[in-house]
Design an enzyme around this catalytic site. Structure first.
Site, PDB file in Angstrom:
ATOM      1  N   PHE A   1       6.447   5.353  -4.702  1.00 21.23           N
ATOM      2  CA  PHE A   1       6.030   6.210  -5.807  1.00 21.23           C
ATOM      3  C   PHE A   1       7.229   6.499  -6.695  1.00 21.23           C
ATOM      4  O   PHE A   1       8.342   6.616  -6.190  1.00 21.23           O
ATOM      5  CB  PHE A   1       5.466   7.533  -5.275  1.00 21.23           C
ATOM      6  CG  PHE A   1       4.225   7.348  -4.445  1.00 21.23           C
ATOM      7  CD1 PHE A   1       3.060   6.891  -5.032  1.00 21.23           C
ATOM      8  CD2 PHE A   1       4.232   7.601  -3.092  1.00 21.23           C
ATOM      9  CE1 PHE A   1       1.915   6.692  -4.276  1.00 21.23           C
ATOM     10  CE2 PHE A   1       3.093   7.399  -2.330  1.00 21.23           C
ATOM     11  CZ  PHE A   1       1.935   6.951  -2.926  1.00 21.23           C
TER      12      PHE A   1
ATOM     13  N   SER B   1       0.843  -1.199   0.000  1.00 19.33           N
ATOM     14  CA  SER B   1       0.000   0.000   0.000  1.00 19.33           C
ATOM     15  C   SER B   1       0.871   1.240   0.000  1.00 19.33           C
ATOM     16  O   SER B   1       2.069   1.170   0.241  1.00 19.33           O
ATOM     17  CB  SER B   1      -0.903   0.000   1.230  1.00 19.33           C
ATOM     18  OG  SER B   1      -0.188   0.510   2.336  1.00 19.33           O
ATOM     19  N   LYS B   2       0.226   2.384  -0.229  1.00 25.83           N
ATOM     20  CA  LYS B   2       1.031   3.607  -0.317  1.00 25.83           C
ATOM     21  C   LYS B   2       1.634   3.980   1.027  1.00 25.83           C
ATOM     22  O   LYS B   2       2.632   4.674   1.089  1.00 25.83           O
ATOM     23  CB  LYS B   2       0.227   4.749  -0.935  1.00 25.83           C
ATOM     24  CG  LYS B   2      -0.921   5.248  -0.123  1.00 25.83           C
ATOM     25  CD  LYS B   2      -1.538   6.447  -0.833  1.00 25.83           C
ATOM     26  CE  LYS B   2      -2.601   7.077   0.024  1.00 25.83           C
ATOM     27  NZ  LYS B   2      -3.298   8.140  -0.636  1.00 25.83           N
ATOM     28  N   ARG B   3       1.030   3.493   2.088  1.00 29.39           N
ATOM     29  CA  ARG B   3       1.583   3.783   3.407  1.00 29.39           C
ATOM     30  C   ARG B   3       2.781   2.893   3.755  1.00 29.39           C
ATOM     31  O   ARG B   3       3.529   3.175   4.674  1.00 29.39           O
ATOM     32  CB  ARG B   3       0.507   3.637   4.484  1.00 29.39           C
ATOM     33  CG  ARG B   3      -0.256   4.917   4.703  1.00 29.39           C
ATOM     34  CD  ARG B   3      -1.497   4.684   5.532  1.00 29.39           C
ATOM     35  NE  ARG B   3      -2.470   3.880   4.796  1.00 29.39           N
ATOM     36  CZ  ARG B   3      -3.301   4.378   3.890  1.00 29.39           C
ATOM     37  NH1 ARG B   3      -3.268   5.645   3.601  1.00 29.39           N
ATOM     38  NH2 ARG B   3      -4.166   3.599   3.260  1.00 29.39           N
ATOM     39  N   ASP B   4       2.954   1.814   2.987  1.00 30.02           N
ATOM     40  CA  ASP B   4       4.073   0.906   3.272  1.00 30.02           C
ATOM     41  C   ASP B   4       5.422   1.565   3.041  1.00 30.02           C
ATOM     42  O   ASP B   4       6.422   1.157   3.613  1.00 30.02           O
ATOM     43  CB  ASP B   4       3.978  -0.366   2.423  1.00 30.02           C
ATOM     44  CG  ASP B   4       2.874  -1.276   2.921  1.00 30.02           C
ATOM     45  OD1 ASP B   4       2.513  -1.155   4.108  1.00 30.02           O
ATOM     46  OD2 ASP B   4       2.368  -2.089   2.138  1.00 30.02           O
TER      47      ASP B   4
END
Ligand code: GLU
Length: 505
Positions: free
Chosen positions: A274, A262-265
């Site tokens: 990213f 996930s982007k929070r990882d």
């Protein structure tokens, strides 16, 4: 005319996640391999989730990675506009067509009525009730109300939406190049909203209308869209259109192998997820670009997350990937995201590059850190460090002693090896350095001096390195000395000798 047309269709709801970049890459490779067209379509029909700047970010990230669209907003093409918010009339036309054909209907239920239906159904023992073939007859829609009542409500345009009318007791089957045949029972499918009250379509309608009008031949997208495909295939049938070929890509998993990345990882595991940095509100998300990854290395890393060429070839540039790529070799199992592997690729790419190719990046990096050295010095420096760095910023962090004298020394080495007796010999070594600048000759001369005087290499050479570099790290010591020159080296030796005495007390 070549018939392969594929699209990458992100929603501008934030920056492009690394999984999105992989989807774009596979689409790009498939298009190029087949002499086809790679299209960028911006799916911006969800106004609540629209994020300013996201479209530009997506385009910049694709361009940085070398995946330049053949058609898309700002790229031209005969099938535009390529932003869904600019294509409303198409969606209205086909939503109405579906109603006309009896495959969709108007619904007028308020949020309260919908909540009430769910509650009642749950109390009757139905788990996660949906608006579907079973419940639609209990609701306020153009199937249950009279024609005139419906018309009046449509004209008033309050809470009016259009829903698909999913048939009962049918099986929807489609083939997917990763999974072969996939089937869904229509009884599991809800009557999805296709046109919202704000006049905008939902993803499902806009997606299929555009894929059809843009003559998309192959849909290559993430696995999370697999379950929507049943609705899409039904809509193609309802409109008498031929669906494209489907390929649903495996998930990219967390480094632990458990669950989707996930982007929070990124923040959690300390690596970027990213392609480029992204600032939103107070948060700053790290990017591969800013962390010093070569886009070609990142792409090479990504292509193997879910696909392999069928042999053990790993290092591939974009044109080689293009040659080898095939949808048939995409795997079904999730691919674990291993940042060490990404670093390994980057290291390989740095090593493959010539000093000239690396020099502008290194120059910019050094400038950022206010390091001023000649071009000739930078060239030699790159030559010495190239084999030792993983990411471009390492050219500064790993070799700072090439630009500034150390301000601290490896205490363990000093304590273990330094004694007052060594001082005159270091003065002698300094003299040798003054008389010779070639690193090979210098190395031989210093070593001969040590052996002629029965002095231990294992004491003097590590100490000399610590004097020059501060630690035991770095390339060949005599290469470093030769590049620093006599004056700088001599200063470092004298400073170190002044300080070592107090370190061993
Ligand atoms: N807009 C969807 C997304 O954000 C596109 C999915 C698809 O490719 O159909 O991923």
């Amino acid at each position: 005319m070549n018939s392969v047309r594929v699209r990458f269709a992100p929603s501008p709801t934030g920056p492009l996640h690394i999984g999105g970049l992989r989807t774009a890459l596979y689409n790009y490779l498939f298009a190029k391999k087949n002499g086809g067209t790679f299209i960028l379509r911006i799916e911006d029909t969800d106004q609540n989730r629209y994020v300013e700047g996201a479209e530009d970010y997506i385009k910049n990230a694709l361009e940085w990675a070398g995946l330049v669209p053949d058609e898309g907003p700002g790229y031209g093409g005969a099938y535009g506009p390529y932003r869904q918010s600019e294509r409303k009339e198409h969606y209205h036309k086909y939503a109405k067509e579906l109603v006309k054909r009896g495959h969709a209907y108007y619904a007028f239920d308020t949020p309260e009525e919908l909540a009430q239906m769910r509650q009642e159904q749950e109390s009757l023992g139905f788990h996660s009730p949906k608006y579907d073939h079973r419940t639609r007859s209990l609701m306020r829609n153009s199937l249950t109300l009279s024609e005139s009542e419906s018309k009046e409500l449509v004209d008033k345009n309050e809470n009016v939406i259009i829903r698909l009318k999913i048939p009962e007791n049918e099986t929807v089957t489609f083939s997917d190049s990763v999974r072969e045949e996939v089937s869904f029972s229509t009884n599991e499918l809800d009557d999805k909203v296709i046109l919202k009250n704000d006049g905008l379509p939902t993803y499902h309608l806009a997606n299929i209308v555009d894929d059809h009008l843009m003559e998309i031949s192959h849909v290559i997208r993430g696995e999370e869209w697999l379950s929507s495909t049943a609705h899409h295939v039904l809509m193609y049938q309802f409109l008498d259109w031929t669906p494209p070929n489907y390929t649903h890509l495996p998930l990219i998993l967390k480094p632990t192998g458990k669950g989707k990345l996930s982007k929070r990882d990124g923040a959690k595991f300390g690596f970027p997820v990213f392609p480029m940095e992204w600032k939103q509100d107070e948060d700053l998300y790290a990017g591969f670009k800013e962390d010093g990854y070569d886009p070609a290395a990142l792409i090479n890393f990504l292509v193997l997350l879910g696909w392999n060429p069928g042999n053990d070839e790993e290092i591939m540039d974009l044109s080689r990937m293009q040659e080898l790529f095939s949808l048939g070799k995409i795997v079904k199992a999730g691919a674990r995201f291993d940042i060490e592997k990404a670093k390994w690729f980057n290291q390989n790419y740095i090593q493959q590059k010539s000093t000239e190719q690396l020099s502008s990046g290194v120059k910019a990096l050094l400038k950022k850190h206010n390091v001023e050295v000649s071009d000739d010095y930078i060239q030699k420096y790159i030559g010495l460090m190239k084999e030792r760095v993983t990411l471009v910023p390492d050219f500064y962090t790993e070799g700072q002693f090439f630009f500034v004298a150390p301000d601290s020394y490896d205490e363990k080495q000093v304590k273990k090896r330094y004694s007052q007796d060594t001082v005159p010999h270091f003065q002698k070594i300094s003299e040798i350095i003054e008389s010779e600048s070639d690193s090979t000759i210098l190395s031989t001369s210093v070593k001969s001096y040590l052996s002629d005087n029965n002095l231990k290499m294992g004491v003097y050479l590590p100490l000399l390195r610590v004097m020059i570099c501060g630690s035991m790290k770095g390339p060949d010591l005599f290469e470093i000395i030769s590049l620093l020159g006599y004056e700088e080296t001599n200063n470092r030796i004298s400073t170190a000798l002044d300080r070592f005495g107090s370190m061993i007390d």
